[in-house]
Design an enzyme around this catalytic site. Structure first.
Site, PDB file in Angstrom:
ATOM      1  N   CYS A  64       0.819  -1.221   0.000  1.00  0.00           N
ATOM      2  CA  CYS A  64       0.000   0.000   0.000  1.00  0.00           C
ATOM      3  C   CYS A  64       0.847   1.263   0.000  1.00  0.00           C
ATOM      4  CB  CYS A  64      -0.918   0.018   1.214  1.00  0.00           C
ATOM      5  SG  CYS A  64      -2.215  -1.235   1.154  1.00  0.00           S
ATOM      6  N   HIS A  65       1.923   1.248   0.802  1.00  0.00           N
ATOM      7  CA  HIS A  65       2.680   2.491   1.008  1.00  0.00           C
ATOM      8  C   HIS A  65       3.859   2.650   0.055  1.00  0.00           C
ATOM      9  CE1 HIS A  65       0.460   3.702   4.573  1.00  0.00           C
ATOM     10  NE2 HIS A  65       0.650   2.513   5.117  1.00  0.00           N
ATOM     11  N   CYS A  99      -2.558  -0.343  11.290  1.00  0.00           N
ATOM     12  CA  CYS A  99      -2.480  -0.853   9.908  1.00  0.00           C
ATOM     13  C   CYS A  99      -2.403  -2.375   9.907  1.00  0.00           C
ATOM     14  CB  CYS A  99      -1.275  -0.267   9.171  1.00  0.00           C
ATOM     15  SG  CYS A  99      -1.652   1.343   8.426  1.00  0.00           S
ATOM     16  N   CYS A 162       9.015  14.721  36.524  1.00  0.00           N
ATOM     17  CA  CYS A 162       9.957  14.797  35.400  1.00  0.00           C
ATOM     18  C   CYS A 162      10.727  16.121  35.448  1.00  0.00           C
ATOM     19  CB  CYS A 162       9.217  14.707  34.068  1.00  0.00           C
ATOM     20  SG  CYS A 162       7.906  13.478  33.993  1.00  0.00           S
ATOM     21  N   CYS A 165      14.135  16.558  37.377  1.00  0.00           N
ATOM     22  CA  CYS A 165      15.383  16.102  36.765  1.00  0.00           C
ATOM     23  C   CYS A 165      15.620  16.769  35.416  1.00  0.00           C
ATOM     24  CB  CYS A 165      15.375  14.581  36.626  1.00  0.00           C
ATOM     25  SG  CYS A 165      15.610  13.768  38.223  1.00  0.00           S
ATOM     26  N   HIS A 166      14.658  16.655  34.506  1.00  0.00           N
ATOM     27  CA  HIS A 166      14.933  17.023  33.115  1.00  0.00           C
ATOM     28  C   HIS A 166      14.826  18.509  32.808  1.00  0.00           C
ATOM     29  CE1 HIS A 166      15.594  12.963  31.943  1.00  0.00           C
ATOM     30  NE2 HIS A 166      14.461  12.577  32.480  1.00  0.00           N
ATOM     31  N   ARG A 203      11.882   3.464  27.982  1.00  0.00           N
ATOM     32  CA  ARG A 203      12.686   4.452  28.706  1.00  0.00           C
ATOM     33  C   ARG A 203      11.846   5.202  29.741  1.00  0.00           C
ATOM     34  NH1 ARG A 203      17.389   5.909  30.891  1.00  0.00           N
ATOM     35  NH2 ARG A 203      16.040   6.612  32.577  1.00  0.00           N
ATOM     36  N   CYS A 207      12.088   5.589  33.973  1.00  0.00           N
ATOM     37  CA  CYS A 207      12.083   6.805  34.797  1.00  0.00           C
ATOM     38  C   CYS A 207      11.020   6.716  35.892  1.00  0.00           C
ATOM     39  CB  CYS A 207      11.894   8.049  33.932  1.00  0.00           C
ATOM     40  SG  CYS A 207      13.387   8.487  32.991  1.00  0.00           S
TER      41      CYS A 207
END
Lengths: 246, 139
Positions: A64-65, A99, A162, A165-166, A203, A207
Site C-alpha cells: 500500500c505504502h 495498519c 519529570c 530532573c529534566h 525508557r 524513569c
C-alpha cells in the site's frame, strides 16, 4: 502542582537540546556512524518486514505504502497524532499496529517485540534530520494537557516529577548519568545497558521505576499523552532515529 | 520565617512511623532506641537503600561516580547538628516545599507509589540514626 504547570507552560523555553548532546564522546561517535550504530540493525530488519506480506490480506506495508523513503518521509515528525476522523491519539507504534490489524488483517505486534521495534525504527528513520513538528490543536489539546500534568506531577516514593530532573537539573549528574532534557527525538534507541533497541515507552517506564512510582503499561494512553507533551517540548529538534544511549 | 512557624510542632504518628517532634529547624530526639552505627550509615548512603550519592558527593566514601544535583556533604557534620540532620533526612520538604530531596521518613502525601514501596518510608528509623551518626563524622 497546577500553578507550577500553568507557569511553566507559558514561560518561553530556550531552544531544546537533544539527549545526544549530553552523551559521552564514545556514544556520540557510535550514533553518528551508520556502520557502527547497532540501532541500524533494527532499521534493516524493519526494511525487510516492510515488504513481507502479513495477515489475511496477504499484503505487505509496501503493497500500500510503496517506497518508504518517499511515503514515510516526515511522518514521524508529526506523531503522536489523532486521526482526522477522531479516534484515539496514536504514536507511531499504535499507528503501525492499526495498519496491521485493520489493513493487513494481522495480529497486533506486542510492544517491545523485535518486529514492532524494527518497523517503528524503520519508519522513524525516514524522518531523520527533519525537525519534530507536532501540532497542538483542538483535537489533541486534552491529551497535551494530561501529558503536561504528568510531567509536573510529583510521584513515587522519591516524590519527584519529570521537571525536577529534566528541566531543573539537565546537565547535572545523577550518580554516573548526565541528566538530559528528556526528549524523545532519537527513539527507538539502541541502549548499551539494554544491549538492545528499545522504545521511548520502555525508557519512560524506567524513569517511573527510578522514582519508585507505579509504571504505566507501554502503549497505554497515559504514556502516549506524555509522549505528545514531550514531542511538543522537542519541537525543532531533529529526529535522530536510531539514537544510541549508554 | 518558616522555621519559627514550625517550632514545637508535633507530627501526628502514621501507623508505620515513629512519631517525632520538630523544634525550629531540627528534630532533636533520636527516632530509635539504639544508637546509630556509623559503618552501617556509610553503607546506606552509597547503597541502594539510601542512595544519597545519586545527588550528593561525599568525597570521604571514595566512590567513583557521585551526583552533583545537591551540595556535597563533606563537612556537613560540622555545619549541622544531629537534630538538624535528622529533619533534613526525615522530611526536607518541611524546610523547602520545592525541594528535590526526597523525604526519607514519610509515607503520606505521596502519589502513585509502586506497590513494593507503598506505605513504607525509604529508610527505617534505625537506618536514619545510622546515617546521622555517619554524617556527624564528616567534619
Amino acid at each position: 502542582m497546577l500553578t507550577l504547570s500553568a507557569v511553566a507552560a507559558e514561560a518561553p523555553r530556550p531552544q531544546p537540546k537533544s539527549g545526544i548532546e549530553y552523551a559521552g564522546g564514545d556514544v556520540r561517535a557510535l550514533q553518528a556512524d551508520d556502520f557502527g550504530n547497532p540501532g541500524m540493525l533494527w532499521v534493516a530488519r524493519g526494511e525487510k518486514l516492510w515488504s513481507a506480506p502479513a495477515g489475511r490480506s496477504g499484503k505487505s506495508c509496501a503493497g500500500c505504502h510503496r517506497d518508504a523513503p518517499t511515503t514515510m518521509k516526515g511522518v514521524a515528525t508529526r506523531y503522536p497524532r489523532r486521526d482526522v476522523g477522531g479516534g484515539e491519539l496514536l504514536n507511531l507504534e499504535g499507528r503501525i499496529n492499526q495498519c496491521r490489524e485493520q489493513r493487513q488483517g494481522a495480529d497486533v505486534l506486542r510492544y517491545e517485540s523485535e518486529e514492532l521495534l524494527a518497523l517503528t525504527a524503520y519508519v522513524a528513520h525516514q524522518s531523520r534530520g527533519m525537525p519534530v513538528n507536532v501540532e497542538i490543536n483542538d483535537a489533541n489539546r486534552v491529551n497535551f494537557e494530561r501529558g503536561r500534568d504528568t510531567y509536573y506531577r510529583r510521584q513515587g516514593q522519591m516524590n519527584l516529577a519529570c521537571t525536577h530532573c529534566h528541566e531543573q537539573n539537565a546537565g547535572r549528574k545523577l550518580l554516573a548519568d548526565t541528566i538530559s532534557e528528556g526528549h524523545g527525538n532519537a527513539y527507538p534507541v539502541y541502549r548499551l545497558e539494554w544491549q538492545s533497541a528499545g522504545s521511548l515507552h520502555r525508557r519512560l517506564r524506567a524513569c517511573f521505576f527510578g522514582v519508585r512510582a507505579e509504571q504505566p503499561a507501554a502503549g497505554s494512553a497515559e504514556l502516549v499523552d506524555l509522549e505528545l507533551y514531550l514531542a511538543s517540548r522537542a519541537r525543532g529538534l531533529q529526529v535522530e532515529t536510531p539514537g544510541v544511549r549508554r | 520565617m518558616l522555621f519559627a512557624a514550625m517550632a514545637g510542632h508535633a507530627v501526628a504518628a502514621t501507623p508505620a512511623l515513629v512519631p517525632y517532634r520538630i523544634e525550629g529547624d531540627a528534630i532533636p530526639a533520636s527516632l530509635a532506641p539504639d544508637p546509630g552505627d556509623p559503618l552501617r550509615g556509610r553503607e546506606l548512603i552509597s547503597g541502594r537503600d539510601g542512595n544519597c550519592l545519586l545527588c550528593h558527593a561525599v568525597a570521604e566514601t571514595g566512590v567513583r561516580f557521585m551526583g552533583d544535583i545537591a551540595p556535597p556533604l563533606s563537612g556537613v557534620g560540622a555545619r549541622l547538628s544531629e537534630g538538624q540532620l535528622r529533619l533534613r533526612i526525615v522530611d526536607s520538604s518541611r524546610l523547602n516545599p520545592e525541594t528535590v530531596m526526597p523525604s526519607y521518613y514519610k509515607v503520606d502525601g505521596l502519589v502513585r507509589v509502586a506497590p513494593a514501596w507503598r506505605g513504607k518510608p525509604v529508610l527505617t528509623a534505625q537506618q536514619i540514626e545510622d546515617v546521622i551518626v555517619y554524617l556527624k563524622t564528616l567534619k
